[in-house]
Design a protein around this motif. Structure first.
Motif, short mmCIF file in Angstrom:
data_model
loop_
_atom_site.label_atom_id
_atom_site.label_comp_id
_atom_site.label_asym_id
_atom_site.label_seq_id
_atom_site.Cartn_x
_atom_site.Cartn_y
_atom_site.Cartn_z
N SER A 22 0.82 -1.20 0.00
CA SER A 22 0.00 0.00 0.00
C SER A 22 0.86 1.25 0.00
O SER A 22 1.96 1.27 0.55
N GLN A 23 0.35 2.29 -0.63
CA GLN A 23 1.05 3.56 -0.63
C GLN A 23 1.08 4.13 0.79
O GLN A 23 0.08 4.06 1.51
N PRO A 24 2.23 4.65 1.24
CA PRO A 24 2.30 5.20 2.59
C PRO A 24 1.36 6.39 2.74
O PRO A 24 1.03 7.08 1.78
N SER A 25 0.94 6.62 3.99
CA SER A 25 0.00 7.71 4.23
C SER A 25 0.61 9.07 3.93
O SER A 25 -0.10 10.01 3.58
N ALA A 26 1.93 9.19 4.08
CA ALA A 26 2.58 10.47 3.80
C ALA A 26 3.96 10.22 3.25
O ALA A 26 4.76 9.50 3.84
N ARG A 27 4.24 10.78 2.07
CA ARG A 27 5.59 10.72 1.52
C ARG A 27 6.38 11.90 2.08
O ARG A 27 5.84 12.81 2.69
N GLY A 28 7.69 11.84 1.83
CA GLY A 28 8.52 12.95 2.25
C GLY A 28 8.18 14.22 1.49
O GLY A 28 7.40 14.21 0.52
N ARG A 29 8.77 15.34 1.91
CA ARG A 29 8.51 16.62 1.25
C ARG A 29 9.58 16.98 0.23
O ARG A 29 9.28 17.23 -0.92
N VAL A 30 10.85 17.03 0.68
CA VAL A 30 11.93 17.46 -0.22
C VAL A 30 13.18 16.64 0.06
O VAL A 30 13.58 16.45 1.21
N PHE A 31 13.79 16.17 -1.00
CA PHE A 31 15.10 15.52 -0.91
C PHE A 31 16.14 16.50 -1.43
O PHE A 31 16.00 17.06 -2.52
N ARG A 32 17.18 16.73 -0.65
CA ARG A 32 18.18 17.73 -1.00
C ARG A 32 19.57 17.11 -1.18
O ARG A 32 19.98 16.26 -0.39
N ARG A 48 26.90 13.75 0.64
CA ARG A 48 25.95 14.06 1.71
C ARG A 48 24.62 14.54 1.13
O ARG A 48 24.59 15.33 0.19
N TYR A 49 23.54 14.04 1.75
CA TYR A 49 22.18 14.34 1.29
C TYR A 49 21.30 14.59 2.52
O TYR A 49 21.69 14.28 3.66
N GLU A 50 20.10 15.09 2.28
CA GLU A 50 19.17 15.35 3.38
C GLU A 50 17.74 15.21 2.90
O GLU A 50 17.40 15.60 1.77
N LEU A 51 16.92 14.59 3.72
CA LEU A 51 15.50 14.43 3.40
C LEU A 51 14.69 14.85 4.62
O LEU A 51 14.74 14.19 5.66
N ASP A 52 14.02 15.98 4.48
CA ASP A 52 13.16 16.51 5.55
C ASP A 52 13.89 16.56 6.89
O ASP A 52 13.35 16.15 7.94
N GLY A 53 15.12 17.04 6.88
CA GLY A 53 15.88 17.21 8.11
C GLY A 53 16.75 16.04 8.50
O GLY A 53 17.64 16.18 9.35
N ARG A 54 16.55 14.88 7.91
CA ARG A 54 17.39 13.72 8.20
C ARG A 54 18.55 13.69 7.21
O ARG A 54 18.34 13.67 6.00
N SER A 87 19.61 6.22 -3.68
CA SER A 87 19.43 5.27 -2.58
C SER A 87 18.77 5.91 -1.37
O SER A 87 18.08 5.23 -0.59
N TYR A 88 18.97 7.21 -1.21
CA TYR A 88 18.44 7.93 -0.04
C TYR A 88 17.12 8.62 -0.35
O TYR A 88 16.24 8.71 0.51
N TYR A 89 16.98 9.05 -1.58
CA TYR A 89 15.69 9.60 -2.02
C TYR A 89 14.57 8.60 -1.78
O TYR A 89 13.48 8.95 -1.30
N LYS A 90 14.81 7.33 -2.09
CA LYS A 90 13.72 6.37 -2.08
C LYS A 90 13.29 5.97 -0.67
O LYS A 90 12.31 5.24 -0.51
N THR A 91 13.95 6.48 0.37
CA THR A 91 13.50 6.17 1.73
C THR A 91 12.13 6.76 2.01
O THR A 91 11.39 6.25 2.85
N ALA A 92 11.78 7.86 1.31
CA ALA A 92 10.46 8.46 1.48
C ALA A 92 9.89 8.99 0.17
O ALA A 92 8.76 9.47 0.14
N ALA A 93 10.68 8.93 -0.91
CA ALA A 93 10.20 9.26 -2.27
C ALA A 93 9.39 10.55 -2.34
O ALA A 93 8.24 10.55 -2.78
N PRO A 94 9.95 11.69 -1.90
CA PRO A 94 9.19 12.94 -1.97
C PRO A 94 8.98 13.39 -3.41
O PRO A 94 9.69 12.95 -4.32
N PRO A 95 8.04 14.31 -3.63
CA PRO A 95 7.74 14.76 -5.00
C PRO A 95 8.74 15.78 -5.53
O PRO A 95 8.66 16.14 -6.70
N LEU A 96 9.68 16.24 -4.68
CA LEU A 96 10.61 17.29 -5.09
C LEU A 96 12.04 16.92 -4.71
O LEU A 96 12.30 16.48 -3.59
#
Length: 499
Positions: A22-32, A48-54, A87-96
């Motif tokens: 099932s699709q998660p209830s909330a995806r991430g916001r931004v992968f940087r 080094r990368y960051e996804l919503d503060g992580r 590899s790190y983007y796909k931990t939450a697959a944000p739209p941006l």
């Protein structure tokens, strides 16, 4: 590739799943994308990368030395940074995705977006995610064509080596034309016998790289990350280009055959290809990027001592004399990148490998040989998985039955096990094609028909049953079709000196 699995060149390891989740209830916001830096003395590249503060960090270790300070190494390292982020983007697959200070040309932007959307096609399919609306924000820069150049003296090739039939055949072909070194990527302090044994048979030098993924990925379930297949061959391709620069080699020669370009399935009118980063689409696009690749001094891509206090990694113009920040130097010429098998079928590869008897006792393409958990890692073919079934099938027309039974001696040859009929039928197109690095349906059908005609296969009940089924299908390959599969199919990108 499941991130708990090995970062080895070859088919990606994926845990068994049935259907989609099932699709998660909330995806991430931004992968940087944050920054990357190298330490030439230690031979390390840290991204080094960051996804919503992580924050995430991945480290690559290759041979150290002064070539790390070259413009070519700098440009190649930038490409590793761009591709490893998936590899790190796909931990939450944000739209941006926000590239921050890393500027891209239009060609690079299109390539990177395709790498994410198509390269994560299987991941999206299994997780019920539609990634087609993905946005990538990046500053633009103008492309510059690198000056064409021919290698001086003997050609020097780097061949990524996974120990399977494809890379073995390529090594034996290319070593006739060039000075060859193998390229192997592993996790730190870990080597796979299934790679090391056939590598030793080649007698060739090995250039090694270690890939240390962020340990958070190994806790994916605990941390609530999405998980699944990533286009790992694309990441390894970029690492191989960097290694070739550091080793002064003029080409990275891949072993991706024609069938890798055929989608595993179609979903909602879109192709889903388990082997996307082995496909002709990826190869052509990556070659276009390499032809214009450059990392400009003074950019945030190599932020130097300001971002990495005390690091001598890339301290600006001191490391790159004559290349002041803000200038537009001509891009360095990066190594050629191409697959020697692009226009070859797996049937052709099987025929070629059959003659390489020195490797028959050491090669192993079974996925269970590459488990990251050493306690679960097998030292023999499991004889049960889709890869074992495919390798047995594609070699059966060309190897004596007794030779294949020796190869699978521990567990028994798959073609001798009637319980595996369903796996073979899936390879033949009478079931869902597995998400594995296996050949195209028509190749498998031709292999069944050819193998069943061998005198030493007269008593193989499962093979005879499969051959009868295939022969009755209206689109069964003819004898002429099988012969055509043993000749080049389609186009390739092989430079003249490597033909």
């Amino acid at each position: 590739m499941n991130q708990g699995a090995p970062a080895a060149v070859g088919c990606d390891i994926l845990p068994e799943r049935v259907g989609t989740v099932s699709q998660p209830s909330a995806r991430g916001r931004v992968f940087r994308y944050l920054a990357y830096a190298a330490d030439p003395q230690r031979g390390t590249l840290t991204c080094r990368y960051e996804l919503d503060g992580r924050e995430f960090a991945e480290r690559f270790t290759l041979p150290g030395g002064p070539r790390w300070r070259s413009e070519a190494a700098r440009a190649a390292a930038r490409l590793v940074f761009l591709l490893a982020g998936v590899s790190y983007y796909k931990t939450a697959a944000p739209p941006l995705i926000d590239l921050g200070e890393t500027a891209l040309t239009e060609t690079e932007l299109a390539f990177l977006r395709d790498f994410y959307v198509q390269g994560l096609g299987e991941f999206g399919y299994r997780n019920n995610l539609d990634l087609t609306s993905l946005r990538i924000e990046a500053r633009r820069r103008q492309p510059q064509e690198a000056a064409a150049s021919e290698p001086v003296g003997q050609r020097r090739a780097l061949v990524p080596f996974g120990g399977g039939i494809d890379s073995i055949v390529v090594v034996e072909r290319v070593r006739r034309l060039a000075d060859v070194a193998l390229f192997v990527v592993n996790r730190p302090a870990d080597r796979f016998a299934a790679i090391e044994a056939p590598a030793a048979v080649t007698g060739l030098p090995i250039v090694r790289a270690e890939r240390e993924i962020d340990p958070q990925l190994l806790r994916s379930a605990e941390l609530g990350f999405l998980n699944g297949h990533v286009p790992v061959t694309g990441i390894l391709s970029a690492i191989a280009v960097l290694a070739a620069v550091l080793e002064d080699r003029d080409a990275v020669v891949m072993s991706n055959e024609w069938s890798a370009s055929v989608p595993t399935l179609e979903y909602d009118g879109r192709p889903v290809n388990h082997q996307f980063s082995k496909s002709d689409i990826f190869e052509a696009a990556f070659r276009a990027v390499l032809a214009r690749a450059a990392a400009y001094p003074g950019s945030a891509a190599y932020p130097g001592s300001a971002a990495y206090p005390g690091s001598a990694a890339y301290p600006g113009s001191a490391a790159y004399p004559g290349s002041a920040a803000g200038s537009d130097p001509a891009p360095p010429r990066l190594p050629e990148y191409f697959s020697w098998l692009r226009d070859r079928t797996e049937l052709w590869v099987g025929q070629e490998f059959a003659a390489l008897e020195q490797y028959h006792g050491s090669f192993r393409s079974c996925n269970k040989a590459f488990y990251s958990d050493k306690a679960r890692r097998l030292d023999h073919w499991c004889g049960q998985c889709d890869k074992c079934c495919f390798i047995d099938l594609i070699l059966a027309p060309f190897l004596p039955a007794r030779a294949l039974r020796r190869i699978f001696a521990v567990t028994g040859e798959p073609l001798g096990n009637p319980e595996l009929a369903g796996k073979f039928r899936a390879l033949l197109g009478a079931g869902a094609k597995p998400f594995e690095c296996v050949g195209e349906v028509s190749e498998c059908r031709a292999a069944v028909l050819l193998a069943a005609r061998r005198d030493d296969r007269a008593g193989d009940a499962l093979l005879a049953e499969l051959a009868l089924e295939v022969a009755a299908w209206p689109d069964a390959p003819s004898a002429a079709d099988a012969v055509a599969m043993l000749a080049p199919v389609g186009e390739n990108f092989i430079p003249a000196g490597y033909r």
